[in-house]
Scaffold this motif. Structure first.
Motif, PDB file in Angstrom:
ATOM      1  N   GLU A 192     -31.534 -89.161 104.552  1.00 15.23           N
ATOM      2  CA  GLU A 192     -31.915 -88.123 105.513  1.00 15.23           C
ATOM      3  C   GLU A 192     -32.961 -88.632 106.493  1.00 15.23           C
ATOM      4  O   GLU A 192     -32.963 -88.265 107.662  1.00 15.23           O
ATOM      5  N   LYS A 193     -33.877 -89.469 106.002  1.00 18.10           N
ATOM      6  CA  LYS A 193     -35.013 -89.900 106.812  1.00 18.10           C
ATOM      7  C   LYS A 193     -34.830 -91.294 107.393  1.00 18.10           C
ATOM      8  O   LYS A 193     -35.571 -91.698 108.291  1.00 18.10           O
ATOM      9  N   GLY A 194     -33.892 -92.049 106.814  1.00 19.89           N
ATOM     10  CA  GLY A 194     -33.692 -93.411 107.285  1.00 19.89           C
ATOM     11  C   GLY A 194     -34.784 -94.372 106.858  1.00 19.89           C
ATOM     12  O   GLY A 194     -34.836 -95.524 107.298  1.00 19.89           O
ATOM     13  N   LYS A 195     -35.694 -93.931 106.028  1.00 20.45           N
ATOM     14  CA  LYS A 195     -36.815 -94.769 105.572  1.00 20.45           C
ATOM     15  C   LYS A 195     -37.440 -94.129 104.339  1.00 20.45           C
ATOM     16  O   LYS A 195     -37.173 -92.969 104.019  1.00 20.45           O
ATOM     17  N   MET A 196     -38.270 -94.879 103.653  1.00 19.68           N
ATOM     18  CA  MET A 196     -38.965 -94.346 102.482  1.00 19.68           C
ATOM     19  C   MET A 196     -40.471 -94.255 102.740  1.00 19.68           C
ATOM     20  O   MET A 196     -41.198 -93.657 101.939  1.00 19.68           O
ATOM     21  N   GLU A 197     -40.943 -94.810 103.834  1.00 20.18           N
ATOM     22  CA  GLU A 197     -42.384 -94.915 104.082  1.00 20.18           C
ATOM     23  C   GLU A 197     -42.892 -93.818 105.012  1.00 20.18           C
ATOM     24  O   GLU A 197     -42.118 -93.250 105.771  1.00 20.18           O
ATOM     25  N   ASN A 198     -44.197 -93.579 104.900  1.00 17.08           N
ATOM     26  CA  ASN A 198     -44.897 -92.686 105.838  1.00 17.08           C
ATOM     27  C   ASN A 198     -44.291 -91.288 105.901  1.00 17.08           C
ATOM     28  O   ASN A 198     -44.037 -90.747 106.964  1.00 17.08           O
ATOM     29  N   LEU A 199     -44.056 -90.710 104.745  1.00 20.66           N
ATOM     30  CA  LEU A 199     -43.487 -89.365 104.684  1.00 20.66           C
ATOM     31  C   LEU A 199     -44.462 -88.395 104.022  1.00 20.66           C
ATOM     32  O   LEU A 199     -45.170 -88.755 103.072  1.00 20.66           O
ATOM     33  N   THR A 200     -44.473 -87.172 104.540  1.00 22.32           N
ATOM     34  CA  THR A 200     -45.263 -86.111 103.917  1.00 22.32           C
ATOM     35  C   THR A 200     -44.314 -85.245 103.088  1.00 22.32           C
ATOM     36  O   THR A 200     -43.403 -84.616 103.630  1.00 22.32           O
ATOM     37  N   ILE A 201     -44.564 -85.284 101.787  1.00 24.32           N
ATOM     38  CA  ILE A 201     -43.631 -84.681 100.849  1.00 24.32           C
ATOM     39  C   ILE A 201     -44.260 -83.433 100.243  1.00 24.32           C
ATOM     40  O   ILE A 201     -45.258 -83.509  99.522  1.00 24.32           O
ATOM     41  N   GLY A 202     -43.709 -82.283 100.538  1.00 26.06           N
ATOM     42  CA  GLY A 202     -44.158 -81.038  99.926  1.00 26.06           C
ATOM     43  C   GLY A 202     -43.400 -80.768  98.648  1.00 26.06           C
ATOM     44  O   GLY A 202     -42.179 -80.873  98.627  1.00 26.06           O
ATOM     45  N   LEU A 203     -44.129 -80.429  97.595  1.00 26.53           N
ATOM     46  CA  LEU A 203     -43.505 -80.088  96.316  1.00 26.53           C
ATOM     47  C   LEU A 203     -43.920 -78.676  95.993  1.00 26.53           C
ATOM     48  O   LEU A 203     -45.120 -78.370  95.967  1.00 26.53           O
ATOM     49  N   CYS A 204     -42.951 -77.790  95.773  1.00 22.29           N
ATOM     50  CA  CYS A 204     -43.278 -76.374  95.703  1.00 22.29           C
ATOM     51  C   CYS A 204     -42.693 -75.702  94.465  1.00 22.29           C
ATOM     52  O   CYS A 204     -41.529 -75.890  94.136  1.00 22.29           O
ATOM     53  N   SER A 235     -47.050 -92.670 101.788  1.00 24.11           N
ATOM     54  CA  SER A 235     -46.657 -91.364 101.236  1.00 24.11           C
ATOM     55  C   SER A 235     -47.857 -90.432 101.182  1.00 24.11           C
ATOM     56  O   SER A 235     -48.986 -90.851 100.886  1.00 24.11           O
ATOM     57  N   ARG A 236     -47.589 -89.176 101.447  1.00 21.23           N
ATOM     58  CA  ARG A 236     -48.641 -88.150 101.389  1.00 21.23           C
ATOM     59  C   ARG A 236     -48.018 -86.925 100.725  1.00 21.23           C
ATOM     60  O   ARG A 236     -46.883 -86.545 101.048  1.00 21.23           O
ATOM     61  N   PHE A 237     -48.718 -86.352  99.760  1.00 23.12           N
ATOM     62  CA  PHE A 237     -48.143 -85.233  99.011  1.00 23.12           C
ATOM     63  C   PHE A 237     -48.846 -83.914  99.315  1.00 23.12           C
ATOM     64  O   PHE A 237     -50.072 -83.859  99.428  1.00 23.12           O
ATOM     65  N   VAL A 238     -48.071 -82.871  99.438  1.00 27.17           N
ATOM     66  CA  VAL A 238     -48.609 -81.518  99.547  1.00 27.17           C
ATOM     67  C   VAL A 238     -48.087 -80.735  98.341  1.00 27.17           C
ATOM     68  O   VAL A 238     -46.873 -80.548  98.200  1.00 27.17           O
ATOM     69  N   LEU A 239     -49.012 -80.348  97.477  1.00 27.51           N
ATOM     70  CA  LEU A 239     -48.649 -79.740  96.191  1.00 27.51           C
ATOM     71  C   LEU A 239     -48.840 -78.232  96.268  1.00 27.51           C
ATOM     72  O   LEU A 239     -49.974 -77.742  96.321  1.00 27.51           O
ATOM     73  N   ILE A 240     -47.731 -77.508  96.308  1.00 27.39           N
ATOM     74  CA  ILE A 240     -47.769 -76.068  96.561  1.00 27.39           C
ATOM     75  C   ILE A 240     -47.340 -75.335  95.301  1.00 27.39           C
ATOM     76  O   ILE A 240     -46.176 -75.384  94.896  1.00 27.39           O
ATOM     77  N   SER A 241     -48.282 -74.637  94.666  1.00 23.62           N
ATOM     78  CA  SER A 241     -47.926 -73.924  93.431  1.00 23.62           C
ATOM     79  C   SER A 241     -48.946 -72.851  93.123  1.00 23.62           C
ATOM     80  O   SER A 241     -50.063 -72.888  93.637  1.00 23.62           O
ATOM     81  N   ARG A 290     -55.011 -94.080  95.263  1.00 21.92           N
ATOM     82  CA  ARG A 290     -55.626 -93.562  96.499  1.00 21.92           C
ATOM     83  C   ARG A 290     -54.587 -93.013  97.478  1.00 21.92           C
ATOM     84  O   ARG A 290     -54.563 -93.361  98.665  1.00 21.92           O
ATOM     85  N   ILE A 291     -53.741 -92.211  96.941  1.00 18.30           N
ATOM     86  CA  ILE A 291     -52.707 -91.604  97.772  1.00 18.30           C
ATOM     87  C   ILE A 291     -53.189 -90.230  98.217  1.00 18.30           C
ATOM     88  O   ILE A 291     -53.622 -89.422  97.388  1.00 18.30           O
ATOM     89  N   PRO A 292     -53.155 -89.967  99.517  1.00 14.56           N
ATOM     90  CA  PRO A 292     -53.649 -88.665  99.993  1.00 14.56           C
ATOM     91  C   PRO A 292     -52.774 -87.511  99.495  1.00 14.56           C
ATOM     92  O   PRO A 292     -51.551 -87.625  99.476  1.00 14.56           O
ATOM     93  N   TYR A 293     -53.439 -86.445  99.042  1.00 12.77           N
ATOM     94  CA  TYR A 293     -52.669 -85.257  98.661  1.00 12.77           C
ATOM     95  C   TYR A 293     -53.494 -84.018  98.914  1.00 12.77           C
ATOM     96  O   TYR A 293     -54.724 -84.057  98.970  1.00 12.77           O
ATOM     97  N   LEU A 294     -52.793 -82.924  99.030  1.00 14.47           N
ATOM     98  CA  LEU A 294     -53.411 -81.635  99.300  1.00 14.47           C
ATOM     99  C   LEU A 294     -52.866 -80.646  98.294  1.00 14.47           C
ATOM    100  O   LEU A 294     -51.653 -80.643  98.029  1.00 14.47           O
ATOM    101  N   GLN A 295     -53.727 -79.838  97.697  1.00 15.18           N
ATOM    102  CA  GLN A 295     -53.247 -78.788  96.794  1.00 15.18           C
ATOM    103  C   GLN A 295     -53.419 -77.442  97.454  1.00 15.18           C
ATOM    104  O   GLN A 295     -54.480 -77.166  98.012  1.00 15.18           O
ATOM    105  N   LEU A 333     -39.354 -80.937 101.843  1.00 16.04           N
ATOM    106  CA  LEU A 333     -39.812 -79.827 101.013  1.00 16.04           C
ATOM    107  C   LEU A 333     -38.940 -79.794  99.763  1.00 16.04           C
ATOM    108  O   LEU A 333     -37.744 -79.522  99.844  1.00 16.04           O
ATOM    109  N   TYR A 334     -39.574 -80.112  98.652  1.00 20.05           N
ATOM    110  CA  TYR A 334     -38.853 -80.176  97.380  1.00 20.05           C
ATOM    111  C   TYR A 334     -39.171 -78.918  96.592  1.00 20.05           C
ATOM    112  O   TYR A 334     -40.274 -78.743  96.095  1.00 20.05           O
TER     113      TYR A 334
END
Lengths: 307, 307, 307
Positions: free
Chosen positions: A143-155, A177-183, A202-207, A221-222
């Motif tokens: 879908e993205k054509g790459k595996m790098e530099n993606l912001t991945i939301g997990l919900c 990779s950057r994670f957004v953890l939504i729960s 040291r991977i950036p993430y947001l809760q 968005l997973y």
């Protein structure tokens, strides 16, 4: 004998190789349709999982092989007290590769240690399910054509959902990779995942508890299922469940090329109104899962010298 | 995507075409034994039906294809709350055609609407089961050499037996059909079948409770099971059940070329003493069912452009 | 139509022929991998037995054939009251050969009488299970290089264990066989086996309760499971069970070329510490079972003119 029990059993290079094989299968299916001729996959599902079992079986048939199968929880040999190790040794006499699901954590590891053929873990308890993650990775790649530099939301349920932990683990190996953890508070990512994976690397993430606030940032968005039984009380469940249902309205602020993913089966986490949205990728994941299982079967049978 | 959910989804011309294909398969099986190579049938039996499932699977193997299967009622995805539509979309990623049995009426229709591959209804509740009717039609065709001008006796449970309604529907499309409806009062053909089919099309029919009286008229005798649980009281059941058991004695007045049919499984509606009578056709129906399923799978895969 | 319901259905010459076919399959598997192309085995397991079912299915696939299967006890046609004979007639329309397991003694015989294709008894109640004995015989043949002049120790439950009675029957047909029957008093070989087989044929045998005493004499040690439920009281069970567990220590006095066998599944009759001992043959039995089933399927399909 090489087995795959956990997604980390595969190096980043091997993941890349599997994804390339899968893409080649998609482009040239005829090239692969006899490669496993006269070979047999045993699907040993001591815990039922129709979707995963059918995916493995379809994969083996598309490679030209055959399938023998145990699809029932009340397996007769196990009922007679046979150990997982003896079952694995026995099935090694009948098949060339095993895909095994078992309700107990570590069962696939015991099987792999005893078997004389490769074992693929198709889910052991709440623990590991590496081929789901392979499906997820190929979907992201295609879908993205790459595996790098993606912001991945997990919900959704980030506490018990094993696919989420496994995906965090896998994507944290790619740069940027950057994670957004939504729960809900009750279902946050366990601290060992945060400490051992995100913070250590040291991977950036947001809760956050709010899906709509973070929607515009997401490349992926997973979604996962929020199960009623995970909540201490019904009130909390009722209060929270709707905020984690994906609707066309909540998607209004999303990127045009967002990839919406879900490990399936869904109950109502994603409104069916979204199914026709070009950003919906969850049925593509199903297809990608089949291709990655084909690639993995091929790789393991080649390493075993079977094909 | 063309699916077959009800026998009326197929025109009389198409029925003829299917019967001709089936006869050609019978005469030249080698011609067909690789036509579905590398194709997959999914048998999704959310309500168990060993006989029908094995028939579809044998059909697909005789066409050179493969089979993936769900044969257990406690399907795991359904147990997790997945919709029939999602299951159909998922299985569309794994197979080329679906044969589906489900306890709920209309389930096959929902599946067909969602799937991207053809769906054959292999029984939905008490509703439709078109491939049984295809088996019945081919049996009539092969035994009688024609479909027209036949007197068809239907005996037993004509109220709940779905195969009976479906066969009335199908045979009423051929010229000169005449029906003799033999059942206890409690189990007569529902009035909507009489009104909507027989009377609307001005097809001659006779209703009776007495099998022996009408025996000499019949070209075909289609027996069905009289289930104890259909009766309000045990006395009625005991009084009636024997009069609907076919014995060699009751056959004494029958035509020499009567075709005795039964959808199977039988319990005791037909005495085993009749099995060796050349007029007994119920195991021929089993064989014909396989050939018609082969013909139908072929037709639908061709229309879908899969083969 | 030739069927195999009991090991004595096969003559000594035929056993020899089957063993030779099996050895040829082992040496030249490619020669056999298409011989059953377009043929179908039906595995009808009305009593579950994963191990035996998978062995038959693997056998048929290695011959290039296909498999249709009923693996669930709650078979739907049987649940609707269908007789075993009708089931066998129906499945004769779908397959070329049947392997059937059924909880009732004699079920396979009824099926064989009704079927128009060969039936292999894969176990009927506590009665017969001839392909297990075929596996045992090939293992003896391959391990010992001969069938004659062997001292065969049978240990554990010799009363209810059907594999034991069948093996005594089969081995008593070879010259110079001598049996050592090792069991608790409660689980001795039934007198009809002693009278009708051993004494009638004047075959030397020894009965004992002590495994260690007789160990040095044995060429073959066939272990079986001692089931708790066979004992009248728990005390007897606890007192006895350990003396029939095979450990490395008990093997100290055994011959260097002893063959240790077990029909599997084992629970704890054989310590896992023995698995790596070159004398352990129980997983070889599993493999030999597959090859003998291949040989038997081939023989019956050839005799039926199917291949």
């Amino acid at each position: 004998m090489r087995s795959v029990l956990d997604i980390v059993d595969l190096s980043v290079d091997e993941l890349q190789e599997l994804m390339q094989t899968a893409c080649d299968i998609i482009d040239n299916p005829e090239k692969y349709q006899e490669v496993c001729r006269h070979k047999k996959l045993a699907t040993l599902f001591f815990e039922p999982s129709t979707r995963t079992r059918l995916s493995f079986e379809a994969a083996m048939y598309e490679l030209g092989g055959n399938v023998i199968s145990v699809s029932s929880a009340n397996n007769s040999s196990a009922a007679k007290g046979e150990s997982v190790a003896d079952t694995a040794k026995t099935v090694s006499c009948y098949a060339d590769i095993i895909a095994m699901r078992h309700p107990k954590e570590g069962a696939a590891m015991v099987a792999a240690a005893a078997a004389s053929i490769p074992v693929i873990n198709a889910g052991d308890g709440g623990h590991n399910h590496p081929t789901q993650t392979l499906a997820d990775l190929l979907t992201i790649y295609r879908e993205k054509g790459k595996m790098e530099n993606l912001t991945i939301g997990l919900c959704g349920d980030l506490k018990f959902g094993r696919t989420v932990h496994s995906l965090i683990n896998a994507m944290s190996r790619y740069e940027g990779s950057r994670f957004v953890l939504i729960s809900p508070e009750e279902l946050k990512v366990p601290s060992y995942v945060k400490k051992d994976v995100l913070q250590r690397k040291r991977i950036p993430y947001l809760q956050t508890t709010n899906l709509e606030d973070v929607m515009p940032q997401l490349d992926i968005l997973y979604m996962t299922r929020v199960q009623r039984e995970r909540f201490f009380n019904e009130e909390d469940y009722l209060r929270l469940k709707d905020s984690y249902i994906l609707t066309p309205q909540k998607l209004m602020t999303a990127k045009k090329d967002l990839a919406i993913m879900h490990p399936l089966p869904r109950v109502n986490e994603i409104s069916v109104a979204i199914d026709d949205d070009p950003r919906a990728c969850y049925f593509k994941q199903v297809l990608n899962g089949k291709y990655m299982r084909m690639a993995l079967i091929l790789k393991l049978l080649k390493e075993a010298g079977t094909i």
